[in-house]
Design a protein around this motif. Structure first.
Motif, mmCIF file in Angstrom:
data_model
loop_
_atom_site.group_PDB
_atom_site.id
_atom_site.type_symbol
_atom_site.label_atom_id
_atom_site.label_comp_id
_atom_site.label_asym_id
_atom_site.label_seq_id
_atom_site.Cartn_x
_atom_site.Cartn_y
_atom_site.Cartn_z
ATOM 1 N N ASN A 226 0.879 -1.176 -0.042
ATOM 2 C CA ASN A 226 0.016 0.151 0.000
ATOM 3 C C ASN A 226 0.860 1.569 0.056
ATOM 4 O OD1 ASN A 226 -1.663 2.197 0.947
ATOM 5 N ND2 ASN A 226 -3.069 0.708 1.416
ATOM 6 N N PRO A 227 0.649 2.051 -1.075
ATOM 7 C CA PRO A 227 1.642 3.333 -1.156
ATOM 8 C C PRO A 227 1.550 4.147 0.022
ATOM 9 C CG PRO A 227 -0.393 3.526 -2.916
ATOM 10 C CD PRO A 227 -0.114 2.137 -1.935
ATOM 11 N N ARG A 228 0.535 3.954 0.960
ATOM 12 C CA ARG A 228 0.347 5.003 2.190
ATOM 13 C C ARG A 228 1.109 4.479 3.359
ATOM 14 N NH1 ARG A 228 -4.350 4.450 -0.783
ATOM 15 N NH2 ARG A 228 -4.522 6.804 -1.642
ATOM 16 N N THR A 229 1.717 3.218 3.346
ATOM 17 C CA THR A 229 2.640 2.575 4.418
ATOM 18 C C THR A 229 4.016 2.984 4.251
ATOM 19 O OG1 THR A 229 1.198 0.571 4.279
ATOM 20 C CG2 THR A 229 3.402 0.374 5.700
ATOM 21 N N ASP A 230 4.443 3.717 5.493
ATOM 22 C CA ASP A 230 5.948 4.042 5.401
ATOM 23 C C ASP A 230 6.849 3.198 6.244
ATOM 24 O OD1 ASP A 230 5.312 6.711 4.248
ATOM 25 O OD2 ASP A 230 4.457 7.208 5.781
ATOM 26 N N VAL A 231 6.040 2.569 7.425
ATOM 27 C CA VAL A 231 6.821 1.874 8.423
ATOM 28 C C VAL A 231 5.872 0.397 8.869
ATOM 29 C CG1 VAL A 231 7.648 1.403 10.686
ATOM 30 C CG2 VAL A 231 8.011 3.675 9.403
ATOM 31 N N LEU A 232 6.562 -0.717 8.871
ATOM 32 C CA LEU A 232 6.008 -1.722 9.195
ATOM 33 C C LEU A 232 6.254 -2.087 10.895
ATOM 34 C CD1 LEU A 232 4.494 -4.476 8.664
ATOM 35 C CD2 LEU A 232 6.536 -5.572 8.193
ATOM 36 N N GLY A 233 5.175 -1.806 11.610
ATOM 37 C CA GLY A 233 5.566 -1.932 12.911
ATOM 38 C C GLY A 233 5.546 -3.410 13.327
ATOM 39 N N HIS A 234 6.520 -3.447 14.708
ATOM 40 C CA HIS A 234 6.555 -4.727 15.441
ATOM 41 C C HIS A 234 6.006 -5.823 14.562
ATOM 42 C CE1 HIS A 234 2.356 -4.246 16.733
ATOM 43 N NE2 HIS A 234 2.666 -3.001 17.254
ATOM 44 N N CYS A 235 6.796 -6.368 13.519
ATOM 45 C CA CYS A 235 6.324 -7.329 12.515
ATOM 46 C C CYS A 235 6.018 -8.807 13.184
ATOM 47 C CB CYS A 235 7.467 -7.565 11.672
ATOM 48 S SG CYS A 235 8.742 -8.231 11.754
ATOM 49 N N THR A 236 6.400 -9.209 14.218
ATOM 50 C CA THR A 236 5.916 -10.710 14.529
ATOM 51 C C THR A 236 4.779 -10.624 15.886
ATOM 52 O OG1 THR A 236 7.499 -10.776 16.517
ATOM 53 C CG2 THR A 236 8.330 -11.439 14.222
ATOM 54 N N GLY A 237 4.775 -9.241 16.394
ATOM 55 C CA GLY A 237 3.631 -9.354 17.374
ATOM 56 C C GLY A 237 3.841 -10.042 18.721
ATOM 57 N N ARG A 238 5.312 -10.495 18.837
ATOM 58 C CA ARG A 238 5.616 -11.356 19.984
ATOM 59 C C ARG A 238 5.964 -10.737 21.214
ATOM 60 N NH1 ARG A 238 11.995 -12.779 20.214
ATOM 61 N NH2 ARG A 238 12.684 -10.587 20.306
ATOM 62 N N ILE A 239 5.549 -11.143 22.378
ATOM 63 C CA ILE A 239 5.806 -10.707 23.647
ATOM 64 C C ILE A 239 6.637 -11.412 24.225
ATOM 65 C CG2 ILE A 239 4.576 -9.645 25.723
ATOM 66 C CD1 ILE A 239 3.615 -7.911 23.599
ATOM 67 N N VAL A 240 7.808 -10.793 24.731
ATOM 68 C CA VAL A 240 8.833 -11.535 25.419
ATOM 69 C C VAL A 240 8.851 -11.284 27.141
ATOM 70 C CG1 VAL A 240 10.249 -11.666 23.575
ATOM 71 C CG2 VAL A 240 10.633 -10.015 25.117
ATOM 72 N N ALA A 241 7.882 -10.613 27.575
ATOM 73 C CA ALA A 241 7.845 -10.692 29.070
ATOM 74 C C ALA A 241 6.572 -11.250 29.402
ATOM 75 C CB ALA A 241 7.771 -8.987 29.294
ATOM 76 N N GLY A 242 6.477 -11.481 31.037
ATOM 77 C CA GLY A 242 5.497 -12.240 31.712
ATOM 78 C C GLY A 242 4.933 -13.597 30.920
ATOM 79 N N ARG A 243 3.921 -13.639 30.549
ATOM 80 C CA ARG A 243 3.456 -14.964 29.958
ATOM 81 C C ARG A 243 3.859 -14.982 28.540
ATOM 82 N NH1 ARG A 243 -2.489 -15.594 31.498
ATOM 83 N NH2 ARG A 243 -2.616 -17.189 30.116
ATOM 84 N N GLY A 244 4.116 -13.716 27.934
ATOM 85 C CA GLY A 244 4.642 -13.683 26.747
ATOM 86 C C GLY A 244 3.595 -14.077 25.372
ATOM 87 N N ARG A 245 3.932 -13.975 24.393
ATOM 88 C CA ARG A 245 2.994 -14.049 23.135
ATOM 89 C C ARG A 245 3.967 -14.760 22.069
ATOM 90 N NH1 ARG A 245 -0.596 -9.647 22.093
ATOM 91 N NH2 ARG A 245 1.163 -8.653 20.872
ATOM 92 N N PRO A 246 3.619 -15.655 21.187
ATOM 93 C CA PRO A 246 4.481 -16.300 20.526
ATOM 94 C C PRO A 246 4.607 -15.398 18.996
ATOM 95 C CG PRO A 246 2.728 -17.546 20.465
ATOM 96 C CD PRO A 246 2.363 -16.743 21.624
#
Ligand SMILES: [Zn+2]
Ligand SMILES: [Zn+2]
Length: 341
Positions: A226-246
């Motif tokens: 999409n020509p409007r996108t400049d940056v792809l944010g936190h691409c994997t969505g993982r969370i490494v703290a607490g119970r975390g998220r893969p």
């Protein structure tokens, strides 16, 4: 009380350093609240209360904040502040420090318009005090209702606010922006016309994170193309703290190749619970020839100082300063993004 009274400055600095050190929000809030309270009373009342030792009769002032106020007004650096300052200057790898020195701004931050904790002005002033020339304000988009995502109408109001604030902050600049949700089909969760008018568009996946690999790959590539996108944010969505998220599953080679082709910067998200992308993927993105944005995703002023963590990861994975978009000046960055839109 003038807002730059020694006690107010000291209390805000303490709050900033506590956030930097990832202390719990309630502790940080106690110092910010005390700063607000002190700025609301007269200099005479403050002097009298310090003399009488009656600061703690004010609601929200406890023993620790009262001592810090007293010390600061006496012209001393509060002990509490000195202790925090002494741990802040920890040594960082030289490459990371050089990279951090080359950064002129931050492309991903939130204010209290969505799920951030502070006003736009407070975030901007904190960014300026870190030596930044600009900060992109990227509050959430409508579908992220848990984070009070901004409707088109509220975003429009925010743009007016930013314009007004910028008039007073120049030469520092708040860049207009959004962290727009990547919908399930890869479309972006905001009106095209509005996205076109923004300085920076960070596109991130916040929903259906467990979608099958092929679909997720297609979804992300659609957003990147999409020509409007400049940056792809936190691409994997993982969370490494607490119970975390893969991590979400997707074809990283294909997604990074799309980022290179459509000149979308891969975000190096500095949040300690995200550290996204993981180093193995970051190295892959470097090999693919991508550009990067080293961002804090700060939701509070003190978190703006987390950028060094992103720099450490970037340096460890061989990211060159000239491939990082936030080493550009605000003008070069926004003209670059504009020509892409
Ligand atoms: Zn996000
Ligand atoms: Zn964010």
């Amino acid at each position: 009380m003038p807002p730059d009274a020694p006690a107010v400055t000291a209390l805000r600095r303490i709050a900033f350093l506590l956030e930097l050190a990832q202390e719990p929000t309630y502790r940080v809030r106690a110092f910010r609240r005390a700063a607000d309270l002190v700025s609301a009373i007269t200099a005479d009342e403050l002097d009298r209360r310090i003399r009488e030792g009656s600061l703690q009769q004010l609601p929200g002032i406890g023993a620790v904040t009262a001592l810090a106020i007293t010390e600061a007004q006496r012209g001393e650096a509060p002990i509490y502040l000195r202790r925090l300052e002494s741990t802040e200057g920890r040594a960082v790898a030289d490459d990371a420090a050089v990279l951090r020195g080359a950064l002129r701004g931050d492309c991903h931050t939130h204010s209290d318009w969505s799920d951030g904790g502070s006003s736009i002005l407070e975030m901007a002033e904190a960014a300026r005090s870190l030596g930044h020339e600009y900060v992109a304000l990227t509050d959430h988009s409508p579908r992220l209702t848990v984070a009070r995502g901004l409707s088109a109408e509220r975003l429009g109001q925010q743009l007016e606010d930013v314009e007004r604030l910028n008039a007073g902050l120049a030469p520092f600049r708040i860049l207009t922006g959004i962290e727009v949700d990547i919908n399930e089909d890869g479309s972006l969760d905001q009106e095209d016309g509005l996205l076109d008018s923004l300085d920076i568009v960070v596109a991130s996946v916040h929903s259906f994170l467990r979608m099958p690999r092929e679909q997720m790959t297609e979804r992300m590539i659609t957003a990147v193309a999409n020509p409007r996108t400049d940056v792809l944010g936190h691409c994997t969505g993982r969370i490494v703290a607490g119970r975390g998220r893969p991590e979400s599953e997707f074809d990283a080679d294909a997604v990074f190749e799309a980022c290179r082709r459509f000149d979308v910067a891969v975000e190096i998200n500095s949040r300690p619970e995200r550290l996204d992308p993981p180093k193995r993927l970051l190295r892959l993105a470097v090999e693919a020839g991508c550009r990067f944005a080293i961002d804090t995703d700060a939701h509070a002023p003190g978190q703006l100082g987390w950028q060094i963590r992103g720099c450490e990861r970037a340096a460890a994975c061989g990211v060159a300063a000239d491939s990082v978009i936030n080493t550009l000046s605000a003008t070069n960055l926004t003209t670059r993004q504009r020509s892409a839109h």
